[in-house]
Design a protein around this motif. Structure first.
Motif, PDB file in Angstrom:
ATOM      1  N   ALA A   1      -2.556   1.956   1.672  1.00 38.93           N
ATOM      2  CA  ALA A   1      -3.818   2.691   1.501  1.00 38.93           C
ATOM      3  C   ALA A   1      -4.741   2.035   0.481  1.00 38.93           C
ATOM      4  N   TYR A   2      -4.186   1.294  -0.486  1.00 38.30           N
ATOM      5  CA  TYR A   2      -4.997   0.692  -1.546  1.00 38.30           C
ATOM      6  C   TYR A   2      -4.593  -0.776  -1.698  1.00 38.30           C
TER       7      TYR A   2
ATOM      8  N   LYS B   1      -0.834  -7.164  -5.975  1.00 33.40           N
ATOM      9  CA  LYS B   1      -1.106  -8.502  -6.506  1.00 33.40           C
ATOM     10  C   LYS B   1      -0.611  -9.573  -5.539  1.00 33.40           C
ATOM     11  N   PRO B   2      -1.131 -10.816  -5.710  1.00 32.40           N
ATOM     12  CA  PRO B   2      -0.633 -11.924  -4.874  1.00 32.40           C
ATOM     13  C   PRO B   2       0.845 -12.203  -5.151  1.00 32.40           C
ATOM     14  N   ARG B   3       1.443 -12.986  -4.284  1.00 32.17           N
ATOM     15  CA  ARG B   3       2.849 -13.395  -4.396  1.00 32.17           C
ATOM     16  C   ARG B   3       3.792 -12.194  -4.431  1.00 32.17           C
ATOM     17  N   THR B   4       3.542 -11.261  -3.520  1.00 32.60           N
ATOM     18  CA  THR B   4       4.449 -10.132  -3.320  1.00 32.60           C
ATOM     19  C   THR B   4       4.910 -10.126  -1.866  1.00 32.60           C
ATOM     20  N   THR B   5       6.050  -9.502  -1.628  1.00 28.71           N
ATOM     21  CA  THR B   5       6.576  -9.372  -0.262  1.00 28.71           C
ATOM     22  C   THR B   5       6.638  -7.893   0.089  1.00 28.71           C
ATOM     23  N   ILE B   6       5.836  -7.481   1.069  1.00 30.49           N
ATOM     24  CA  ILE B   6       5.850  -6.109   1.570  1.00 30.49           C
ATOM     25  C   ILE B   6       5.964  -6.172   3.089  1.00 30.49           C
TER      26      ILE B   6
ATOM     27  N   GLU C   1       3.191  -8.968  -9.356  1.00 25.34           N
ATOM     28  CA  GLU C   1       3.642 -10.187  -8.684  1.00 25.34           C
ATOM     29  C   GLU C   1       5.165 -10.277  -8.610  1.00 25.34           C
ATOM     30  N   LYS C   2       5.598 -11.086  -7.642  1.00 21.68           N
ATOM     31  CA  LYS C   2       7.012 -11.432  -7.451  1.00 21.68           C
ATOM     32  C   LYS C   2       7.888 -10.226  -7.112  1.00 21.68           C
ATOM     33  N   THR C   3       7.272  -9.189  -6.577  1.00 20.09           N
ATOM     34  CA  THR C   3       8.048  -8.025  -6.150  1.00 20.09           C
ATOM     35  C   THR C   3       8.396  -8.137  -4.672  1.00 20.09           C
ATOM     36  N   SER C   4       9.412  -7.399  -4.273  1.00 17.89           N
ATOM     37  CA  SER C   4       9.828  -7.347  -2.866  1.00 17.89           C
ATOM     38  C   SER C   4      10.025  -5.886  -2.471  1.00 17.89           C
TER      39      SER C   4
ATOM     40  N   GLN D   1       3.777   2.717  -9.955  1.00 11.23           N
ATOM     41  CA  GLN D   1       3.697   1.351 -10.466  1.00 11.23           C
ATOM     42  C   GLN D   1       5.017   0.648 -10.194  1.00 11.23           C
ATOM     43  N   VAL D   2       4.922  -0.519  -9.551  1.00 15.67           N
ATOM     44  CA  VAL D   2       6.106  -1.345  -9.314  1.00 15.67           C
ATOM     45  C   VAL D   2       5.875  -2.648 -10.066  1.00 15.67           C
ATOM     46  N   LYS D   3       6.662  -2.874 -11.101  1.00 14.03           N
ATOM     47  CA  LYS D   3       6.368  -3.977 -12.007  1.00 14.03           C
ATOM     48  C   LYS D   3       7.021  -5.286 -11.554  1.00 14.03           C
ATOM     49  N   GLU D   4       6.652  -6.327 -12.213  1.00 13.53           N
ATOM     50  CA  GLU D   4       6.972  -7.700 -11.811  1.00 13.53           C
ATOM     51  C   GLU D   4       8.466  -7.903 -11.556  1.00 13.53           C
TER      52      GLU D   4
END
Length: 545
Positions: free
Chosen positions: A411-412, A417-422, A437-440, A451-454
């Motif tokens: 939705a938003y 951020k860039p370099r994430t995997t969704i 960044e760097k989240t999966s 909030q899902v942090k780095e």
């Protein structure tokens, strides 16, 4: 619209949520009806079902203690404020508490005054993709009476009822889900071929219904499976189902209110009201003993005997063991039941019989519409993840999309951020979610303002609104309550986290319910009593020595 034709009303029962101890430990402030399923409040789904059915006279029933929380949600939650007009009403009867049975609710004066027509009863935890208009049409064709629908409301009453059951052993079974034992017999096959999407082929006449646990207890007691001879004589072709579950969708005639009022020991709709009604169609003399005959004929005499409550082993034995034969008109409604007698379409039948109670058995094939009750944490997670896999309206188009599809999967997007995997085909991310960044994130549902942090990794998780997942966390098959926070470096598997709870950094846990100990501490008096008990036991040991 069907509502304009039938005048049907809908009751949505908003229960206490005792099966969600982690998230409804205070059911007054956090009632079960407001728990999120795929980012929408639970109660949104049965309300939406009513609107799709064509019923707009909708009333939510809840205990007085939960009324404030639900009223606030109806005024502020964007999914509930976005409902069409007229909006649902909320009734909180003074005699209703967290332990009141569903049939007992129908006995409350406020509810009896509220219901002026035939009605639909739904649980607040229902998720039903099937169009309710199909159920309503099937009820009108097979169980409703034209004189009752269009007449002057005078007895004898002929409208029957309809219940819904679904298969639990699907491609995605949930361990420990409750099931029921039901026996059905085929209804009359339509002379005219039905349309492809008709549900009439899935309708049966219900002859017996009880919880699976009660059946197991009965068989353990009797060391066999008892069945009434009268049932076999009246219905030689029977189908027994043990892996289906009652969806608690009931279309009921208004006369059922008087039936419940006359039988004070009836506590629940599904187990007691529907169960005894089904048996009255074939068990000798039960039609009169329950007082049902008097009620249908418009008389108010007290029934000859009250049924045992809650489908106990004793009542189950009564319903299944041997029975004498009976005449044909008592066994099933006569052929001219729906047509009446005489030349007029609105003529009532001359012979009073038990109105039919029908069972719709929902098909279990892979492309069948979703139908499920969500009354445990495991089902909350499983159904949320299943809904997350639905294509969004943006992807499928407004006409082809499921009624439960969200407008967008993310939705938003600006918050990601860039370099994430969704994995977007199987994820659902609400408004104002910040993903560093760097989240999966795979096969997960994330509520608003999270909030899902780095470096965090989420797999098959459900995050309610306002959750914070710390840096480097690894979460697998977890449910996180509102505004909870998981400290950085934590690894959780198959865990439930209570709302507002802070999980300490670098916590490692699995298959746990993480809850606050607030309110669980012993009082000073309890501590003194415990110490006194210890002193007494020490004295006993000394004397024995």
């Amino acid at each position: 619209m069907p509502h304009a034709v039938t005048g049907l009303q809908a009751l949505i029962l908003c229960g206490p949520g005792s099966s969600f101890p982690t998230f409804t430990s205070n059911p007054d402030e956090n009632p079960k009806a407001l728990l999120p399923i795929a980012n929408r409040p639970m109660v949104w789904y049965p309300i939406d079902f009513c609107y799709r059915t064509g019923i707009t006279n909708i009333t939510l029933i809840c205990p007085p203690s939960a009324a404030e929380a639900i009223t606030t949600a109806l005024k502020t939650n964007p999914f509930l404020t976005g409902l069409p007009h007229p909006r649902p009403d909320l009734v909180a009867p003074h005699g209703l508490d967290q332990n009141t049975g569903t049939a007992e609710i129908l006995r409350l004066p406020e509810i009896r005054e509220l219901l002026t027509s035939d009605f639909v009863v739904l649980p607040c935890d229902l998720v039903c993709e099937l169009g309710g208009d199909k159920l309503l049409q099937a009820w009108m064709v097979k169980a409703a009476s034209l004189p009752d629908l269009l007449g002057d409301g005078e007895p004898p009453y002929c409208n029957g009822g309809l219940g819904v059951w679904y298969e639990t052993k699907t491609s995605n079974p949930v361990k420990g889900e409750e099931t029921d034992f039901i026996i059905t017999t085929p209804t009359t096959i339509p002379a005219i071929p039905t349309s492809k999407d008709s549900i009439l082929p899935h309708l049966s006449q219900l002859t017996y219904s009880m919880p699976k646990d009660s059946l197991i207890d009965l068989m353990d007691e009797k060391k066999s499976f008892p069945i009434r001879h009268g049932l076999l004589r009246g219905h030689p072709k029977l189908r027994m189902l043990t892996t289906h579950r009652d969806a608690h969708i009931y279309i009921l005639p208004r006369w059922i209110l008087d039936f419940v009022q006359a039988n004070e020991r009836l506590e629940t709709i599904g187990e007691d009201v529907i169960g005894w009604w089904a048996k009255a169609n074939w068990e000798t003399g039960l039609f009169g003993k329950l007082g049902m005959k008097n009620i249908i004929e418009g008389r108010s005499e007290t029934p000859e005997a009250d049924p045992s409550a809650r489908g106990s082993a004793g009542s189950a034995e009564e319903g299944l063991l041997g029975s004498p034969s009976r005449t044909r008109y008592e066994t099933s409604p006569p052929a001219d039941f729906e047509k009446g007698h005489g030349d007029g379409l609105l003529d009532k039948p001359k012979e009073t019989t038990v109105p039919p109670i029908l069972a719709y058995i929902h098909p279990s094939h892979a492309d069948a519409p979703l139908l499920r009750r969500v009354d445990t944490a495991q089902l909350l997670l499983a159904v949320s993840l299943q809904l997350a896999r639905l294509p969004s309206v943006e992807e499928a188009g407004l006409e082809a999309a499921s009624p439960f599809a969200h407008s967008k999967k993310v939705a938003y997007p600006e918050g990601v951020k860039p370099r994430t995997t969704i994995t977007r085909p199987d994820c659902l991310i609400a408004d104002n979610v910040m993903v560093e960044e760097k989240t999966s994130i795979k096969e997960s549902v994330i509520g608003a303002n999270c909030q899902v942090k780095e470096g965090a990794r989420l797999f098959q998780c459900l995050l309610m609104d306002g959750v914070v997942v710390g840096k480097g966390c690894k979460l697998t098959r977890c449910i996180l309550g509102k505004r909870s926070e998981v400290g950085e470096g934590s690894t959780l598997t198959d865990c439930e986290v209570q709302e507002n709870l802070l999980v300490e950094p670098r916590t490692e846990d699995k298959e746990s319910k993480l809850m606050s100990s607030s309110g669980l501490e012993a009082s000073e008096q309890e501590m003194r009593d415990a110490l006194d008990d210890l002193d007494e036991s020490d004295g006993d040991i000394a004397m024995l020595g």
